[in-house]
Every structure is written in structure tokens, then in C-alpha cells.
Scaffold this active site. Structure first.
Site, mmCIF file in Angstrom:
data_model
loop_
_atom_site.group_PDB
_atom_site.id
_atom_site.type_symbol
_atom_site.label_atom_id
_atom_site.label_comp_id
_atom_site.label_asym_id
_atom_site.label_seq_id
_atom_site.Cartn_x
_atom_site.Cartn_y
_atom_site.Cartn_z
ATOM 1 N N LYS A 141 11.515 -9.281 -2.457
ATOM 2 C CA LYS A 141 12.773 -8.115 -2.386
ATOM 3 C C LYS A 141 13.378 -9.264 -1.359
ATOM 4 C CE LYS A 141 14.547 -3.484 -1.416
ATOM 5 N NZ LYS A 141 13.710 -2.059 -0.671
ATOM 6 N N GLY A 169 9.053 -1.317 -1.288
ATOM 7 C CA GLY A 169 8.220 -2.418 -1.642
ATOM 8 C C GLY A 169 7.384 -1.663 -2.526
ATOM 9 N N ARG A 170 6.722 -0.613 -1.839
ATOM 10 C CA ARG A 170 5.158 -0.429 -2.212
ATOM 11 C C ARG A 170 5.465 0.930 -3.539
ATOM 12 N NH1 ARG A 170 6.777 1.459 2.943
ATOM 13 N NH2 ARG A 170 7.300 3.313 3.157
ATOM 14 N N GLU A 193 1.255 2.847 4.529
ATOM 15 C CA GLU A 193 2.471 2.715 5.017
ATOM 16 C C GLU A 193 3.376 4.019 4.916
ATOM 17 O OE1 GLU A 193 3.769 -1.372 5.320
ATOM 18 O OE2 GLU A 193 4.357 -0.917 2.654
ATOM 19 N N HIS A 229 -24.079 3.373 -3.645
ATOM 20 C CA HIS A 229 -25.208 3.216 -2.985
ATOM 21 C C HIS A 229 -24.839 2.252 -1.222
ATOM 22 C CE1 HIS A 229 -28.317 3.365 -6.537
ATOM 23 N NE2 HIS A 229 -26.812 3.610 -6.651
ATOM 24 N N LYS A 257 5.134 -8.397 13.541
ATOM 25 C CA LYS A 257 6.204 -10.260 12.864
ATOM 26 C C LYS A 257 6.595 -10.699 13.953
ATOM 27 C CE LYS A 257 6.911 -8.326 8.238
ATOM 28 N NZ LYS A 257 8.325 -7.588 7.184
HETATM 29 C C1 G6Q Z 1 6.496 -1.800 1.033
HETATM 30 C C2 G6Q Z 1 6.544 -2.878 2.325
HETATM 31 C C3 G6Q Z 1 5.796 -4.063 2.656
HETATM 32 C C4 G6Q Z 1 6.333 -6.054 1.596
HETATM 33 C C5 G6Q Z 1 6.210 -6.621 2.158
HETATM 34 C C6 G6Q Z 1 6.849 -7.445 1.186
HETATM 35 O O1 G6Q Z 1 6.874 -0.934 1.436
HETATM 36 O O2 G6Q Z 1 8.231 -2.818 2.917
HETATM 37 O O3 G6Q Z 1 5.132 -3.863 1.958
HETATM 38 O O4 G6Q Z 1 6.565 -5.170 0.658
HETATM 39 O O5 G6Q Z 1 5.789 -7.061 3.624
HETATM 40 O O6 G6Q Z 1 8.130 -7.912 1.317
HETATM 41 P P1 G6Q Z 1 9.443 -8.876 0.159
HETATM 42 O O7 G6Q Z 1 8.868 -7.786 -0.924
HETATM 43 O O8 G6Q Z 1 10.364 -8.548 1.156
HETATM 44 O O9 G6Q Z 1 8.594 -9.594 0.157
#
Ligand code: G6Q
Length: 548
Positions: free
Chosen positions: A210, A271-272, A357, A388, A508
Site C-alpha cells: 500500500k 491492509g488487512r 491487529e 491429534h 519498526k
Molecule cells: C494491515 C497492516 C499491515 C500492512 C503491512 C504492509 O492492516 O497495515 O499488515 O498491511 O505492514 O504494508 P504495505 O502494504 O504498506 O507494505
């Protein structure tokens, strides 16, 4: 309706649920079923092609009424409307939350900042379809004229977990002449293993990010570019072997991917929550554009159900409320998701990000520390493998672990009696967990007195049993949307922002600070705590020994 400003623990329904949970206490499911012979039929919902049996939960009609009251007092209806309308409900990032617009049918309207975004969504889907068809048919050729045989998705978190889960889940429908691999970890092993047997001339990289600034993804993307150009010799080869999925056109072009090979999405897609955006390009290449549209239709069917069904008959609302019940009133700390389908092997991992998250937050929307538990830990493995290994603890351990069991009436690979055996386990596990085995029953089997306590199953372990006909793209869309909206329901009750993720930031930043300390030639001036300083020194010493 009580104003949502009333703190959660002061809402009348919350207080009533507290009192009710003490009264209901440990009333066993055996008794609840004995008292109501229709319970199994009554506490079940068939909607939009999914059926949920929630009768084996530790609830009565009163519990469910109170939970629905809690939803009303928490203004769940208003919050659902606000989300679908495109209000900026992700307050800490001042963003709309509109993954639902990604699956809005062509011709509908969702307005963000005065603009209907649905035509744009479909324009991207159409470009993805043209590209996916070109790869699938072989009309898109690599730089040397060879056909693309390998598709590697580079991304992490939300830009990886959805694509990899969907690829595994829908493998049955996938074009088997193409290999799909997924590289996410900054550990070089991930890239090395994904590419070691591949010919660069036949390989396409989809760089999904993203932001297009994520350390792991950009490191892997640069490594991929070097891997490709080392073999194909010309920088121009990048145009035929790299496409990007991002919201950041500037960084994409800077990296060397042509705008024509970029598929966009928008800041209102978290993202998620992005596997049904262009982030799903690998999914579309695998199952084809029509399969991808079926997936979107499945998502949309649940969106409509969530938006319109009364809470008492609303699948995601009920699942979300039951989670709140267990977490806040019966002390559950985890939820197990147990798909009885091998294709869903990555589904629990996908849900871990979606749920944890989203709802792993310790302050309310207003920034106040909560005085109740929020997001539970989600985990799981496909059945029957889990049986199991860890089911022992669910059956006879000391913790309460509500389970979602997911099964299908028909198998995609009907081999002998495999499917009946598989499904018998779904029903048997739910039965055993709920009703257990009493000491009298164990004794009646002639068990030695000393072994009786070991062989008792207390039961009263709750389950949801979720059934669908077959695992199709549409059903996968429904399952994902079901959990998305269950998460939203939970987050609404808890009054938290389910759409930000500040908790991933600190690590990070600190890693960014430590990198130069690991790489510097001279002895760095370490200013961390004594443990971190010592760890860095030991690592540097070992590194020094390796290079000397
Ligand atoms: C999801 C988060 C996170 C994100 C990753 C990748 O909701 O925001 O998991 O998807 O950090 O980010 P980029 O797509 O910006 O590389």
C-alpha cells in the site's frame, strides 16, 4: 438507545450481563439441551448460503437478548451505517473504512469525499482482469519471449496474508500451469527458497505494498530486481517481469515499475481488509477474473446481510456478540478457529491478523484506557490434525476456549469415504466438547477407579459449527466477510478503533535505529538498555568472527 458515550461498563445491558453471567454460571450445556429439546434447531441460522449452529454455546435466550441490547446500547446500527456510508470511522488515521466498496456491484454508489468510488473500483478490476487474462493465456510474454510460468507475490502483513490464504483456499480452481509463490519475510531464506528452482525469464513479480515503503517488501523487491536483471542482463526486462499494487504512484515509478503496470487502491482500504482489492491480483491470476468476481459476490452477500438483517438473525453480529460474552463475562482469552478443510490451512493465520491487529487495543476511540478485556487471541489449525495435537487442552485443560468449527457438506475431492470421516469428526468434536463424559459414564465402562478422574470430560466447552455447501470462491468471500464484520461488531462494543495498528510502529522504529549499529565498521556507541546492548555486541562479535 443509550448514548454510546456512556462508558461500556456502565451501560445497563453490560451490568445486566454481569449479573446474568453469575446466575447462569456453570449451568451445563447438558441441562440447557435437556430443558429444551428444540434448542438444536432453534439456535441455528441459515442465511446467504451459510448455516451457523450456535446452540452449543453457553447462552440462554436471556443471554442473547441482553447481548442484542448491548449491541443497541453501543449503537452498533449507527456504526454499521457510518462504515458503509464512508464516514471517517478510523479516527486515529482520519480515514473512511470502505472495504465494503471493493465488492459493491457495478452501477451502485458509495460516495467518499463527494465522489462515487464504485466506478473507479471497477475500472481497476477491469484492468486487473485484462492483465490476468494475458498472463493466463500466455499473450503476456517475458522479456525473452518466454511465457510466464511463475507468479511471485512480494508483500507482507495485509499485502501477503490475504493473497496466500486465498491462493491456498482456492487452489482447486487455480490454473495449474502456473506456479504461485509468496515472499514476505525479510529473512533472505524466504526469497531464496521461493526462487531457487525458477527461471527468471518465466517469472513475474507482483510487488504488493500500500505504501511502497515497507522495509521487508522493498528489500525483497530490490533483491528480486537484482535476481532478474543479473540473469536477463537488461534493466528493460523489469517492465515485463514486475507489476506493482500500491497507492503510492511516486514510489512505484521510482522503483522502476511503469505506471501502466501499476494497479491502484485507496487509503480507505486497510491492509488487512485488502485481499479483495488489487492486492488480490495473484488470486485473480490463479482463479481467473470470473472466479474473482464470484469471490467479491460472496463478500457482498455478507455485507448486505450484515447491513440489513436484524441483529438476532445476523451471522456476524451474533458471532461478534458471542465473542464479547466469552471474553468479558466468562473469562475466555482465546478463540480457536478450526476449519475442517485442508484448503483452509492458512485461514487461521489470516484471521490472526484480521482479528488481533484490529481489536488488540487498550484505549477507546477517545484515547481512554479500557477497564475491560478487548480482542482475544485467535488461533487454529485445520481439523482433524489439531485433534491429534492440541485438542487435549480444549477438552480437558483448565481454560475456556470457544471454538469455531468450519465444515462443508460436499468435498471438492471426493475420495472414498474420506469426507464422511472428516465431517463425522466435526460433529463428534462439537458433541464431545459440549456434553463431555461424566464420572458415572466412565465408571459404567468398567474403568479402574484410579483412572476415572483422568477419563472424565467435563464438557460445557462451547462451539459454533459453521457449514457451507462447498468451498467455492463465493463461499470463501462469505467466510472472510463474516469474520470482518464479527471483528467490527466486537470493536464497536469495546469502543475501540479496529482499523488502525499503531502497535506495530515502535518495533519498526527501533529496528531502524539498530540496523546501522549492526552494520557499522567501528564500535557503535550503544545507548540501549544493558540487555539490548549486550545482544547487539554478541551479534557483532559473531559477525566479526565470521568475516575474519
Ligand atoms: C494491515 C497492516 C499491515 C500492512 C503491512 C504492509 O492492516 O497495515 O499488515 O498491511 O505492514 O504494508 P504495505 O502494504 O504498506 O507494505
Amino acid at each position: 438507545m443509550t448514548s454510546p458515550i456512556v462508558p461500556l461498563a456502565l451501560r445497563p445491558s453490560w451490568k445486566a450481563l454481569e449479573a446474568h453471567s453469575k446466575k447462569l454460571g456453570d449451568v451445563p450445556l447438558r441441562k440447557l439441551f435437556a430443558d429444551d429439546p428444540t434448542r438444536g434447531e432453534r439456535l441455528a441460522i441459515d442465511a446467504v448460503g451459510l448455516s451457523l449452529d450456535y446452540s452449543k454455546n453457553r447462552v440462554t435466550d436471556e443471554t442473547l437478548d441482553l447481548l442484542v441490547k448491548l449491541a443497541n446500547e453501543s449503537d452498533l446500527r449507527g456504526r454499521i451505517d457510518a462504515m458503509f456510508r464512508g464516514d471517517k470511522i478510523n479516527v486515529t488515521e482520519n480515514r473512511a473504512v470502505l472495504h465494503t466498496a471493493l465488492r459493491a456491484p457495478r452501477g451502485t454508489s458509495v460516495v467518499v469525499d463527494g465522489e462515487n468510488v464504485v466506478p473507479e473500483v471497477h475500472a481497476v478490476l477491469d484492468r486487473m482482469a485484462t492483465f490476468a487474462d494475458a498472463i493466463r493465456s500466455g499473450t503476456w510474454k517475458g522479456f525473452t519471449g518466454k511465457r510466464i510460468r511463475n507468479v511471485i507475490n512480494i508483500g507482507i502483513g495485509g499485502s501477503d496474508l490475504g493473497p496466500v490464504m486465498a491462493y491456498e483456499a482456492l487452489k482447486f480452481y487455480s490454473d495449474r500451469s502456473l506456479n504461485f509463490r509468496f515472499v514476505s519475510n525479510v529473512d533472505g531464506t524466504d526469497f531464496a527458497e521461493a526462487t531457487h528452482d525458477l527461471d527468471p525469464a518465466e517469472t513475474l513479480f507482483i510487488v504488493c505494498s500500500k505504501t511502497f515503503t515497507t522495509l521487508e517488501t522493498m528489500t525483497n523487491a530490490r533483491t528480486a530486481r537484482n535476481w532478474l536483471t543479473a540473469d536477463l542482463k537488461y534493466e528493460e526486462s523489469i517492465a515485463k517481469h514486475f507489476v506493482a499494487v500500491s497507492t503510492n504512484e511516486k514510489e512505484v515509478t521510482k522503483f522502476g515499475v511503469d505506471r501502466a503496470n501499476m494497479f491502484g487502491f485507496w487509503d480507505w482500504v486497510g491492509g488487512r481488509y485488502s485481499m479483495d482489492s488489487a492486492i488480490g491480483l495473484s488470486t485473480m491470476i490463479a482463479i481467473g477474473p470470473s472466479g474473482f468476481r464470484e469471490l467479491l459476490a460472496g463478500f457482498h452477500a455478507i455485507d448486505e446481510h450484515f447491513r440489513t438483517a436484524p441483529f438476532e438473525r445476523n451471522l456476524p453480529v451474533l458471532m461478534g456478540l458471542l465473542t464479547v460474552w466469552y471474553v468479558n463475562f466468562l473469562g475466555a482469552e482465546t478463540i480457536a478457529v478450526l476449519p475442517y478443510d485442508q484448503y483452509l490451512k492458512r485461514f487461521p493465520a489470516y484471521l490472526q491478523q484480521l482479528t488481533m491487529e484490529s481489536n488488540g487495543k487498550h484505549v477507546t476511540l477517545a484515547g481512554e484506557r479500557v477497564n475491560y478485556q478487548t480482542g482475544p487471541i485467535y488461533w487454529g489449525e485445520p481439523g482433524t490434525n489439531g485433534q491429534h495435537s492440541f485438542y487435549q487442552l480444549i477438552h480437558q485443560g483448565t481454560r475456556l476456549i470457544p471454538c469455531d468449527l468450519i465444515g462443508f457438506r460436499r468435498s471438492l475431492n471426493p475420495l472414498g469415504n474420506h469426507h464422511d470421516l472428516l465431517m463425522s469428526n466435526v460433529f463428534a468434536q462439537a458433541e464431545a466438547l459440549a456434553f463431555g463424559k461424566t464420572a458415572d459414564e466412565v465408571k459404567a465402562e468398567g474403568t479402574a477407579e484410579s483412572l476415572v478422574p483422568h477419563r472424565v470430560f467435563e464438557g460445557n466447552r462451547p462451539t459454533n459449527v459453521l457449514l457451507a455447501d462447498r468451498l467455492t470462491p463465493e463461499v470463501l468471500g462469505k467466510l472472510v466477510a463474516l469474520y470482518e464484520h464479527s471483528v467490527f461488531t466486537q470493536g464497536t462494543i469495546w469502543g475501540i478503533d479496529s482499523f488502525d495498528q499503531w502497535g506495530v510502529e515502535l518495533g519498526k522504529v527501533l529496528a531502524g535505529r539498530i540496523v546501522p549499529e549492526l552494520e557499522s565498521k567501528g564500535e557503535p556507541d550503544l545507548k540501549h538498555d544493558s540487555s539490548t546492548n549486550a545482544l547487539i555486541r554478541r551479534y557483532r562479535a559473531a559477525k566479526g568472527e565470521r568475516s575474519s
